[in-house]
Design a protein around this motif. Structure first.
Motif, PDB file in Angstrom:
ATOM      1  N   LEU A 109     -46.839 -35.893 -36.962  1.00  0.00           N
ATOM      2  CA  LEU A 109     -47.712 -35.023 -37.508  1.00  0.00           C
ATOM      3  C   LEU A 109     -47.947 -33.637 -36.645  1.00  0.00           C
ATOM      4  N   TRP A 110     -47.938 -33.803 -35.285  1.00  0.00           N
ATOM      5  CA  TRP A 110     -48.091 -32.773 -34.427  1.00  0.00           C
ATOM      6  C   TRP A 110     -46.945 -32.795 -33.532  1.00  0.00           C
ATOM      7  N   GLU A 111     -46.941 -31.438 -33.021  1.00  0.00           N
ATOM      8  CA  GLU A 111     -45.653 -31.276 -31.916  1.00  0.00           C
ATOM      9  C   GLU A 111     -46.534 -30.983 -30.451  1.00  0.00           C
ATOM     10  N   PRO A 112     -46.280 -31.842 -29.662  1.00  0.00           N
ATOM     11  CA  PRO A 112     -46.985 -31.592 -28.115  1.00  0.00           C
ATOM     12  C   PRO A 112     -46.309 -30.514 -27.502  1.00  0.00           C
ATOM     13  N   SER A 113     -47.217 -29.754 -26.658  1.00  0.00           N
ATOM     14  CA  SER A 113     -46.487 -28.562 -25.861  1.00  0.00           C
ATOM     15  C   SER A 113     -46.986 -28.896 -24.471  1.00  0.00           C
ATOM     16  N   THR A 114     -47.824 -28.075 -23.820  1.00  0.00           N
ATOM     17  CA  THR A 114     -47.866 -28.222 -22.341  1.00  0.00           C
ATOM     18  C   THR A 114     -49.235 -29.336 -22.106  1.00  0.00           C
ATOM     19  N   PRO A 115     -49.366 -29.919 -20.875  1.00  0.00           N
ATOM     20  CA  PRO A 115     -50.339 -30.693 -20.666  1.00  0.00           C
ATOM     21  C   PRO A 115     -51.820 -30.268 -20.660  1.00  0.00           C
ATOM     22  N   TRP A 116     -52.865 -31.014 -21.404  1.00  0.00           N
ATOM     23  CA  TRP A 116     -53.789 -30.167 -21.818  1.00  0.00           C
ATOM     24  C   TRP A 116     -54.890 -30.443 -20.612  1.00  0.00           C
ATOM     25  N   SER A 117     -55.771 -29.517 -20.558  1.00  0.00           N
ATOM     26  CA  SER A 117     -56.717 -29.367 -19.457  1.00  0.00           C
ATOM     27  C   SER A 117     -58.036 -29.004 -20.126  1.00  0.00           C
ATOM     28  N   LEU A 118     -59.016 -30.183 -19.979  1.00  0.00           N
ATOM     29  CA  LEU A 118     -60.257 -29.915 -20.540  1.00  0.00           C
ATOM     30  C   LEU A 118     -61.067 -28.798 -20.177  1.00  0.00           C
ATOM     31  N   ASP A 119     -61.115 -28.648 -19.041  1.00  0.00           N
ATOM     32  CA  ASP A 119     -61.646 -27.323 -18.323  1.00  0.00           C
ATOM     33  C   ASP A 119     -61.239 -26.069 -19.026  1.00  0.00           C
ATOM     34  N   ASP A 120     -59.957 -25.873 -19.078  1.00  0.00           N
ATOM     35  CA  ASP A 120     -59.155 -24.774 -19.673  1.00  0.00           C
ATOM     36  C   ASP A 120     -59.857 -24.521 -20.895  1.00  0.00           C
ATOM     37  N   TRP A 121     -59.703 -25.632 -21.779  1.00  0.00           N
ATOM     38  CA  TRP A 121     -60.076 -25.534 -23.098  1.00  0.00           C
ATOM     39  C   TRP A 121     -61.706 -25.437 -23.343  1.00  0.00           C
ATOM     40  N   ALA A 122     -62.292 -25.841 -22.674  1.00  0.00           N
ATOM     41  CA  ALA A 122     -63.746 -25.760 -22.595  1.00  0.00           C
ATOM     42  C   ALA A 122     -64.136 -24.402 -22.630  1.00  0.00           C
ATOM     43  N   ALA A 123     -63.408 -23.438 -21.455  1.00  0.00           N
ATOM     44  CA  ALA A 123     -63.791 -22.296 -21.266  1.00  0.00           C
ATOM     45  C   ALA A 123     -63.381 -21.316 -22.347  1.00  0.00           C
ATOM     46  N   ASP A 124     -62.230 -21.544 -23.189  1.00  0.00           N
ATOM     47  CA  ASP A 124     -61.838 -20.909 -24.199  1.00  0.00           C
ATOM     48  C   ASP A 124     -62.350 -21.076 -25.369  1.00  0.00           C
ATOM     49  N   TRP A 125     -62.521 -22.666 -25.862  1.00  0.00           N
ATOM     50  CA  TRP A 125     -62.526 -22.814 -26.984  1.00  0.00           C
ATOM     51  C   TRP A 125     -63.837 -23.879 -27.200  1.00  0.00           C
ATOM     52  N   GLY A 126     -64.619 -24.046 -26.174  1.00  0.00           N
ATOM     53  CA  GLY A 126     -65.733 -25.064 -26.166  1.00  0.00           C
ATOM     54  C   GLY A 126     -66.938 -24.811 -27.122  1.00  0.00           C
ATOM     55  N   GLU A 127     -67.591 -23.546 -26.916  1.00  0.00           N
ATOM     56  CA  GLU A 127     -68.635 -23.212 -27.848  1.00  0.00           C
ATOM     57  C   GLU A 127     -68.074 -22.874 -29.298  1.00  0.00           C
ATOM     58  N   LEU A 128     -66.950 -22.418 -29.420  1.00  0.00           N
ATOM     59  CA  LEU A 128     -66.689 -21.964 -30.985  1.00  0.00           C
ATOM     60  C   LEU A 128     -66.406 -23.460 -31.674  1.00  0.00           C
ATOM     61  N   THR A 129     -65.808 -24.514 -30.731  1.00  0.00           N
ATOM     62  CA  THR A 129     -65.550 -25.684 -31.609  1.00  0.00           C
ATOM     63  C   THR A 129     -66.982 -26.525 -31.888  1.00  0.00           C
ATOM     64  N   VAL A 130     -67.889 -26.125 -31.077  1.00  0.00           N
ATOM     65  CA  VAL A 130     -69.109 -26.798 -31.332  1.00  0.00           C
ATOM     66  C   VAL A 130     -69.992 -26.370 -32.562  1.00  0.00           C
ATOM     67  N   LEU A 131     -69.725 -24.746 -32.751  1.00  0.00           N
ATOM     68  CA  LEU A 131     -70.153 -24.313 -33.787  1.00  0.00           C
ATOM     69  C   LEU A 131     -69.563 -24.746 -35.086  1.00  0.00           C
ATOM     70  N   ALA A 132     -68.027 -24.861 -34.879  1.00  0.00           N
ATOM     71  CA  ALA A 132     -67.234 -25.394 -36.087  1.00  0.00           C
ATOM     72  C   ALA A 132     -67.853 -26.725 -36.361  1.00  0.00           C
ATOM     73  N   ALA A 133     -68.080 -27.653 -35.426  1.00  0.00           N
ATOM     74  CA  ALA A 133     -68.427 -28.828 -35.803  1.00  0.00           C
ATOM     75  C   ALA A 133     -69.794 -29.159 -36.288  1.00  0.00           C
ATOM     76  N   GLU A 134     -70.710 -28.309 -36.111  1.00  0.00           N
ATOM     77  CA  GLU A 134     -72.030 -28.244 -36.634  1.00  0.00           C
ATOM     78  C   GLU A 134     -71.980 -27.949 -38.096  1.00  0.00           C
TER      79      GLU A 134
END
Length: 373
Positions: A109-134
């Motif tokens: 279904l998906w193609e993996p790329s680089t190892p994933w970092s929660l801290d990096d993701w949260a800094a870039d996408w955390g707030e936006l993702t919460v708003l989308a989830a809302e």
């Protein structure tokens, strides 16, 4: 009751709290490891996946004691990402071996790329993702997850619009936490746009709270609007396309003359969106951008916020057709001499308000843009 292991975005506590609809101190959370799998960013997406492989270890959260309602809410949210639950062994921080359900993507279904970092993701996408989830979770219990899936890209664009709105200048005169009281709120429609309806009160200029009002609004993201201008040839490029709203209202000519425009994608700046849309809709490259203002397009009915630009471009090539077939766009370009364009403005022949606004900016700055030719 059931136990789940989260390796990705649901490790972000604000998101987990929103999906489960309760604070983290009411959730039984334990650090744990999933062996035989690695967590990787999904290529061209903003969320991760796990990929099976010998020697790989994924760190995450074991959430225990979940109720059937919790599981339903989690499946509803994750259902938009085409993950299935698999029961797998885990090792807790204390060394105990346990089993829990894990959301695993379907093979291929998906193609993996680089190892994933929660801290990096949260800094870039955390707030936006919460708003989308809302927005996603506001439809829990009323719409099936299958209705959410095709709308998720638009939901993300609206989330970016909400995030941009929250970062605008705070009023010196009003405190919306005290001066606006929402009595009820719902989202009765979900499509490429969404509608929000509320019963609310707001503070009046005399200091009193006004009566309860029923209000509705069209909610979308923020968009960039750009008028390509060639100062050497002293001409502009406008586009023509069919517009369903003009047709619905009964306009006998719903093919409208407009500036190039498009929604700002998540993670994209308004300037980058303006350049991208000019390539997609008009097959033209912009060399320099000038801001022509920004603001709400129709603040009484819509939350759309527009970023207006004039873009310097070489318009020596003939006008062409453009647009993305995947979005059903059929767009024709027109290259118009500046004087003729301004005559159309003065004669009231331009019917698109963002284009009129940019035209007025260009009229005030025309000589400045041409002075170095």
């Amino acid at each position: 009751m059931s136990d789940l292991f989260f390796y990705g975005t649901l490790r972000y506590v604000p998101l987990l709290e929103l999906v489960l609809d309760r604070p983290a101190d009411h959730i039984n959370l334990t650090q744990a490891e999933l062996h035989g799998y690695g967590a990787y960013a999904v290529k061209d997406q903003i969320f991760p996946m796990v990929d099976k492989g010998e020697g790989r270890v994924t760190h995450g959260l074991l959430v225990q004691g979940l109720t059937p309602e919790d599981i339903d809410r989690l499946i509803y949210y994750e259902g938009g990402f085409d993950y299935d639950l698999h029961r797998l062994p885990l090792r807790t921080a204390s060394g105990e071996m346990v089993e829990a359900e894990v959301f695993i993507p379907a093979p291929g279904l998906w193609e993996p790329s680089t190892p994933w970092s929660l801290d990096d993701w949260a800094a870039d996408w955390g707030e936006l993702t919460v708003l989308a989830a809302e927005e996603v979770m506001s439809h829990y219990g009323s719409l099936p997850a299958s209705d959410i899936v095709p709308r998720f890209p638009a939901i993300r664009m609206r989330a970016q619009g909400r995030l941009a709105a929250r970062r605008r200048e705070v009023s010196k005169d009003w405190d919306i936490s005290k001066d606006v009281v929402v009595r009820s709120h719902k989202r009765p429609y979900l499509g490429y746009f969404t509608m929000e309806e509320a019963t609310l009160q707001h503070r009046r200029f005399d200091g009193s709270m006004g009566p309860e009002l029923s209000r509705s609004a069209l909610i979308n993201g923020h968009a960039s609007v750009i008028l390509p201008y060639d100062p050497v040839r002293d001409c502009v490029l406008v586009i023509e396309q069919f517009r369903a709203p003009a047709f619905f209202i009964g306009d006998p000519n719903p093919w409208l003359i407009e500036a190039v425009a498009g929604m700002v994608d998540p993670g994209e700046s308004p300037e980058d969106a303006a350049r991208r849309e000019t390539r997609e809709e008009a097959n033209v490259e912009v060399t320099e951008l000038f801001s022509a203002g920004d603001g709400y397009s129709s603040s009484g009915s819509s939350a759309e916020f527009l970023h207006l630009f004039v873009g310097i471009a070489d318009l020596s090539a003939p006008a062409s057709t453009g647009g993305l077939a995947t979005e059903g766009e059929d767009i024709r370009s027109h290259i118009i001499p500046y004087t003729e364009f301004m005559d159309r403005l003065d004669q009231g022949k331009l019917k698109n308000v963002p284009l009129i606004s940019i035209a007025n900016w260009l009229g005030r700055n025309h000589d400045r843009l041409r002075k170095d030719i």
